[in-house]
Design a protein around this motif. Structure first.
Motif, PDB file in Angstrom:
ATOM      1  N   GLU A 185       0.805  -1.214   0.000  1.00  0.00           N
ATOM      2  CA  GLU A 185       0.000   0.000   0.000  1.00  0.00           C
ATOM      3  C   GLU A 185       0.845   1.274   0.000  1.00  0.00           C
ATOM      4  O   GLU A 185       0.312   2.373   0.092  1.00  0.00           O
ATOM      5  N   LEU A 186       2.144   1.098  -0.046  1.00  0.00           N
ATOM      6  CA  LEU A 186       3.013   2.268   0.047  1.00  0.00           C
ATOM      7  C   LEU A 186       3.950   2.287  -1.163  1.00  0.00           C
ATOM      8  O   LEU A 186       4.740   1.372  -1.358  1.00  0.00           O
ATOM      9  N   SER A 187       3.841   3.324  -1.977  1.00  0.00           N
ATOM     10  CA  SER A 187       4.719   3.386  -3.142  1.00  0.00           C
ATOM     11  C   SER A 187       6.108   3.823  -2.687  1.00  0.00           C
ATOM     12  O   SER A 187       6.276   4.391  -1.610  1.00  0.00           O
ATOM     13  N   GLU A 188       7.090   3.549  -3.517  1.00  0.00           N
ATOM     14  CA  GLU A 188       8.465   3.927  -3.148  1.00  0.00           C
ATOM     15  C   GLU A 188       8.560   5.415  -2.898  1.00  0.00           C
ATOM     16  O   GLU A 188       9.238   5.871  -1.978  1.00  0.00           O
ATOM     17  N   TYR A 189       7.877   6.166  -3.736  1.00  0.00           N
ATOM     18  CA  TYR A 189       7.934   7.616  -3.595  1.00  0.00           C
ATOM     19  C   TYR A 189       7.350   8.055  -2.258  1.00  0.00           C
ATOM     20  O   TYR A 189       7.915   8.882  -1.550  1.00  0.00           O
ATOM     21  N   THR A 208      13.689  10.367  -8.641  1.00  0.00           N
ATOM     22  CA  THR A 208      14.795   9.717  -9.344  1.00  0.00           C
ATOM     23  C   THR A 208      15.281   8.488  -8.572  1.00  0.00           C
ATOM     24  O   THR A 208      15.588   7.463  -9.168  1.00  0.00           O
ATOM     25  N   ILE A 209      15.326   8.609  -7.251  1.00  0.00           N
ATOM     26  CA  ILE A 209      15.721   7.423  -6.472  1.00  0.00           C
ATOM     27  C   ILE A 209      14.690   6.313  -6.665  1.00  0.00           C
ATOM     28  O   ILE A 209      15.026   5.162  -6.932  1.00  0.00           O
ATOM     29  N   ALA A 210      13.428   6.686  -6.585  1.00  0.00           N
ATOM     30  CA  ALA A 210      12.369   5.679  -6.606  1.00  0.00           C
ATOM     31  C   ALA A 210      12.212   5.031  -7.967  1.00  0.00           C
ATOM     32  O   ALA A 210      12.064   3.819  -8.072  1.00  0.00           O
ATOM     33  N   THR A 211      12.242   5.841  -9.019  1.00  0.00           N
ATOM     34  CA  THR A 211      11.983   5.284 -10.350  1.00  0.00           C
ATOM     35  C   THR A 211      13.241   4.749 -11.001  1.00  0.00           C
ATOM     36  O   THR A 211      13.246   4.412 -12.174  1.00  0.00           O
ATOM     37  N   GLY A 212      14.293   4.700 -10.225  1.00  0.00           N
ATOM     38  CA  GLY A 212      15.550   4.197 -10.753  1.00  0.00           C
ATOM     39  C   GLY A 212      15.398   2.818 -11.361  1.00  0.00           C
ATOM     40  O   GLY A 212      16.119   2.447 -12.270  1.00  0.00           O
TER      41      GLY A 212
END
Lengths: 317, 501, 325
Positions: free
Chosen positions: B227-231, B493-497
């Motif tokens: 339930e928690l996205s990286e972002y 950028t960290i998350a969508t890496g």
């Protein structure tokens, strides 16, 4: 809060100067309590004895400042003295030169082994202790090397200006040189920094190997000089007796003087006073007919007390 | 819904008046893998130390397996069923693997410790995992990864019901991580609960059921992983609630400036995986990323503290071989390290000598230091950087953190470097000193000194950098320039890496 | 190949001993004659007690320089007490040893004085004590009781001296304690990783003090045997033995930083050390006065090889890792 702070500052001051204070106290006590203490003879004897301890202690102080220890100093004295004595006997200047070169080379070896190979200083110098004492015994056939060199002997035994032994000047010179190296030269600043925090020292671009090798080498050189002094007075060098137990006195002097055992600022004045204190205890006991065993025990207690004192505050952290 | 094996309520801990933990809520269910997330100073390690009996909490309750417990020693926590695997291994390197597994609860027979049984049992435990380890060999003959696994086996063998793993993967390579995950799966099947601390988001998302985030000693929240996205997670960990200073730095163009440093394909397994970048004269380049992303490691390689496995470094266009900090300094580089106390200052040395230790050559002649020049140099910097010290003779350990940091900055400025690497220069420093140090950084840049700026505080990077490289797991995930730079863009950028992998 | 390698690297001392023995035989055939071997083993056993005692403290990462003086003190006390009570003659020296060890342990652990200096001071103090007791001259008593004499001089079947039997027995007991008893393992744990020891509930001070007590007590046994053998108590007995024992322990493969070492290693190390002097006294190629040089050179080579091996086997990488945080 302020009270605590001033106490803290006092402790810092005391720690820095404890050896000097001890020395002065002992001096005053002796002046009043010991018969014939204030005399040229006492002065003479004192410096004749204390100079070699002091020389070695100065070197030891540097080695301890790098967080090391050197238990081969006594053997270095013996090797140097025996080789040089043989050189005089055989009238070979080469041997005399070799005596210092060899001893310093062993010092360098210890430094390299400690800094490059990361061997414990205690172990390296234990090996060198055997090696150098062994060589001294080997080349002399384990016998006393006696030489006749009246002028040299006179140099070591005849007082200058009528009263002052040459040892006094040698001591002053050595202390001054090492003091200047430590406090006035780049090298000294780097030794202090390295001893205080080796990791940071490396990060500051200090060549740590060079520092450590220098300290062991200078200790070897000073030990050589001490060996010469010991041999010079009696015009002979005995490979088994020269410099025995010297490492004990030297380490004790350096530590009483306030050089931290885990490395840091080599307290040169303190170390000198430390050596003076040890010698003064010996003399005091001698002159008051206190037996040698008691002197030994007294020294042991003083060393322990000084070490305990220097440890206060460090431990509470 | 399974039961909670561990419940923590209102846990508070102060160190010298500073709240390291403030009213923490935390719970772990039976058989779950629970990620504990947070940046430096979030309070993770304090929490763990309280759970395992190393620290005593000032307030709050710990309920473990239905009972309120207050562990006073590690051993008592272990006996109750809580074991910890630390980053720094708490094992005995020279002893055999089997002894390390059975340390503290040796099997005995009539004549003493039963080695045969110990070896057999240990080998059985190892074989169960399916890795190639001979239990009769000393522990230090195996890689860190295998030692890590052995320490897990030991913890499990202690009949642990709750296993706390503090960055177990930080020094492992991909294969080794897989082995570790395999063990974690098996443990989970057995119903063992785990608290998993890692800075690698992939691992957290792959293995963990729930995530709890702490920040600055406060409890932020607990979520189910899916339930928690990286972002959102990054925002919870890094985002500032208070109003942040706006970015004031004008966009500067370094296109036609000369190049000061270039690194190409720097690799040091497993910390740095192919890092390349360039810095122009006077540029402030930020390195962003979570802890363990390889920022400090990259800096250490550039400065010669560690040797890379491969890669090239160019200073002013010339290829250089930097084997030690001594070489780096000769090339005009400077490095203000992350751990000020351990790697930066000489605590028992005066401010003046601390300040001038790198520039002794300038102030001396023939080996002798000109004490007047030395004093002059240190006083200049004390004045210029507004270092608060009664005198240059003061021992540096008696200064505040901020002033110590300024001394170290002065130390490096005094050698007139081309480039200075600043690794967390404002950590542990009060707000006022922070602002001063940031101001100094800009002054350096104006003087034409390039700056490689590493910080975990994103706002700080946003405020000060001309360009930011975002690292994740030792790789560069992206580059942000000028107006693109914002906390949001960094976190994205960290998350969508992942996509760029 | 790998097995051979492991065997050699874990038994360097044994290999060393074999080499020394081969050299011995080459130098002089009579080296392996029963009489000579008996002699060799008897002289090893005197020093050997210090060596195996030292193993305890070295394992803990400590060191004991006071053994040399404890060695002398025990001899004196035994002779002195032998005039009054034969049982006390055996017990008092051991008690004295225990007290010295206890003091060492307390100085190091409770007052945090570095082991090297603390034990140096006790060495001086105890030496002073012995000299005071002896009035600085060799101490003799008129009639030495038979049991006291037997301790150092009894030989079974003209070949096996009692001291050797005691030495072997002591080595076996120490080996047992180190291998099979918790206190023995604690020493490895404390020396290997002090912090881990604390975390696992191993009491560091208790272990340390125990190690020092055991070391001094074993030393005192050595001192008693020595005194029994020579029949008098010299105030200077044992001078320099502390270094000799440390050398033997290091040759035996122990690390002075703690955590590594075996009593079998120290046993062999002692044999190597005494073989040196034995061989030297039997050959005429090199004068016996050079024996210390050989000891020093061998020590130097052994530690250099050890260091090179550690440096190569990832020692470097570990160092870098601890720095990287």
């Amino acid at each position: 809060m302020t009270e605590k702070r001033s106490f803290h500052l006092d402790l810092v001051f005391l720690k820095k100067h404890i050896a000097l204070i001890l020395f002065l106290v002992l001096l005053v006590v002796n002046i009043f309590a010991t018969n014939n203490f204030l005399s040229w003879i006492t002065f003479n004897n004192f410096f004749k004895q204390v100079t070699r301890i002091c020389l070695v202690s100065l070197g030891m102080s540097l080695v301890i400042a790098t967080g090391g220890i050197d238990i081969s100093v006594g053997s270095a004295m013996a090797l140097g003295a025996v080789l040089a004595a043989l050189g005089i006997v055989h009238q070979s200047p080469l041997l005399i030169v070799l005596s210092i070169v060899l001893v310093v080379a062993f010092g360098c070896l210890a430094g390299v082994a400690v800094s490059k190979l990361a061997i414990l200083p205690m172990v390296v110098t234990l090996a060198l202790r055997y090696a150098m004492r062994g060589m001294a015994k080997g080349i002399s056939g384990a016998a006393n090397v006696t030489y006749t060199a009246p002028r040299l002997t006179a140099f070591f035994t005849k007082p200058v200006f009528g009263h002052i032994p040459v040892h006094f000047f040698i001591l002053i010179a050595a202390v001054a040189i090492v003091y200047i190296i430590v406090n006035k030269m780049k090298l000294g600043s780097r030794i202090e920094a390295y001893g205080n925090n080796p990791v940071a020292a490396r990060n500051c671009g200090i060549n740590t190997v060079k520092i450590v090798v220098f300290c062991y080498a200078i200790t070897a050189a000073l030990s050589w000089a001490a060996g010469m002094l010991e041999a010079g007075v009696v015009s002979s060098a005995h490979p088994s007796t020269i410099g025995t137990d010297m490492e004990i006195d030297a380490i004790a002097a350096a530590l009483i003087g306030g050089t931290p055992i885990d490395g840091g600022y080599p307290n040169i004045v303190g170390t000198t006073c430390g050596a003076f204190v040890l010698q003064l205890i010996t003399m005091m006991c001698n002159m008051n007919n206190v037996s040698y065993p008691v002197t030994l025990m007294l020294k042991a207690c003083i060393i322990l007390a000084a070490l305990y004192f220097h440890g206060i505050g460090k431990r509470s952290r | 819904m399974s039961e909670n094996i561990l419940e923590v309520h209102g846990l508070t801990k102060e160190f010298a008046g500073v709240r390291a933990l403030d009213n923490i809520e935390f719970s772990v269910k039976e058989g779950e893998i629970h990620a504990l997330m947070g940046e430096n100073g979030a309070g993770k390690s304090t929490l763990i130390k309280i759970l395992t009996g190393l620290y005593k909490a000032d307030a709050g309750t710990i309920v473990f397996r239905g009972e309120e417990r207050h562990f006073t020693t590690v051993l008592s926590a272990q006996k109750a069923g809580i074991s910890t695997i630390y980053q720094e291994l708490n094992m005995i390197p020279y002893l055999t693997v089997s002894e390390n597994i059975f340390l503290g609860h040796y099997p005995y027979n009539s004549s003493g410790i039963d080695w045969k049984k110990m070896h057999e049992d240990a080998q059985a435990l190892i074989d169960e995992i399916g890795i190639d380890i001979d239990v009769k060999r000393p522990l230090n003959t195996y890689s860190t990864a295998k030692q890590q696994i052995i320490s897990i086996i030991r913890a499990v063998n202690f009949n642990s019901r709750l296993l706390i793993m503090d960055e177990p993967t930080s020094s492992l390579d991909t294969n080794e991580v897989e082995i570790l995950f395999g063990i974690m799966d098996k443990l989970k099947e057995k119903g063992v609960s785990m608290i998993f601390i890692s800075h690698r988001l992939d691992e957290v998302y792959r293995k963990c059921d729930r995530i709890t985030v702490l920040k600055d000693g406060h409890y932020v929240g607990t979520w189910k992983t899916e339930e928690l996205s990286e972002y959102e997670l990054l925002k919870a960990m890094l985002g500032k609630k208070e109003v942040k200073l706006e970015r004031t730095l004008p966009v500067r163009d370094f296109e036609d400036k000369e190049e000061v440093l270039e690194v190409r394909n720097l690799i040091r397994v497993p910390y740095v995986n192919d890092v390349s970048f360039k810095i122009k004269k006077g540029e402030i380049l930020g390195l962003a990323g979570l802890l363990g992303a390889g920022r400090t490691e990259t800096a250490r390689i550039i400065f010669g503290c560690d040797m890379p496995d491969s890669g090239e470094i160019f200073v002013s266009g010339k290829k250089v071989r930097i084997k030690s900090p001594e070489d780096a300094i000769r090339e005009g580089l400077a490095f203000c390290t992350e751990n000020r106390r351990e790697e930066g200052i000489f605590p028992d040395v005066s401010v003046q000598n601390n300040l001038t230790i790198c520039s002794l050559d300038q102030i001396s002649r023939g080996g002798f230091i000109n004490s007047r020049k030395r004093k002059q140099l240190s006083e200049d910097y004390i004045k210029k950087l507004l270092i608060k010290t009664p005198s240059g003779e003061q021992l540096i350990k008696n200064l505040s953190g901020g002033n110590q940091q300024k001394v170290i900055l002065s130390r490096w400025m005094a050698i007139h470097p081309k480039l200075i690497i600043l690794d967390e220069p404002t950590r542990g420093i009060d707000v006022g000193a922070k602002a001063e140090i940031e101001k100094l950084i800009h002054e350096f840049s104006d003087q034409g000194i390039s700056i490689l700026f590493i910080s975990s505080e994103m706002a700080e990077l946003v405020r000060n950098c001309d360009r930011i490289l975002v690292l994740r797991d030792g790789k560069i995930m992206g580059e942000l320039t000028g107006q693109e730079i914002s906390e949001k863009s960094i976190m994205e950028t960290i998350a969508t890496g992942k996509g760029n992998d | 190949m790998n097995k051979v390698k492991t065997f050699f690297s874990s038994n360097i001392a044994l290999v060393g001993l074999i080499i020394v023995l081969i050299i011995g035989v080459c130098v002089q055939r009579t080296f392996i004659s029963p009489e000579n071997l008996t002699n060799l083993l008897r002289s090893s056993s005197l020093m050997g007690f210090i060596g195996i005692g030292m193993t305890f403290v070295v394992l803990c990462g400590s060191i004991d320089l006071s053994v040399a003086s404890a060695f002398a003190l025990s001899g004196y006390l035994m002779l002195y007490m032998a005039q009054y009570n034969i049982i006390l003659a055996f017990i008092i020296p051991l008690l004295a040893g225990a007290v010295i060890g206890f003091i060492n342990g307390v100085l190091i652990e409770k007052l945090s004085i570095p082991a090297f200096i603390a034990t140096l001071a006790t060495q001086m103090f105890v030496r002073g004590l012995v000299q005071m007791f002896c009035n600085e001259v060799t101490y003799k008593i008129d009639v030495i009781p038979v049991p006291v004499l037997a301790l150092g001089r009894l030989t079974f079947g003209n070949l096996i001296p009692l001291p050797l039997l005691l030495f072997v027995a002591a080595t076996l007991i120490v080996a047992f304690v180190l291998k099979r008893r918790f206190i023995g393992r604690s020493m490895y744990i404390v020396g290997g990783n002090r912090e881990a020891a604390n975390m696992m509930g191993v009491s560091v001070p208790k272990t340390m003090i125990t190690a020092h007590i055991l070391c001094s007590v074993l030393t005192c046994i050595g001192g008693m045997i020595y005194t029994s053998r020579v029949g008098v108590a010299s105030p200077l007995a044992g001078t320099g033995y502390e270094m000799y024992a440390i050398a033997a322990v290091v040759l035996g493969g122990a690390k002075l930083t703690g955590g590594v070492g075996k009593v079998s290693g120290s046993f062999i190390g002692t044999l190597i050390m005494s073989s040196f002097s034995n061989i030297f006294s039997m050959q005429n190629i090199l004068d016996a006065v050079w024996s210390d040089v050989v000891v020093g050179a061998v020590l130097l080579i052994v530690i250099m090889v050890q260091a090179a091996v550690t440096l190569r086997s990832g020692g470097k990488k570990n160092k870098a890792q601890t720095g990287a945080v």
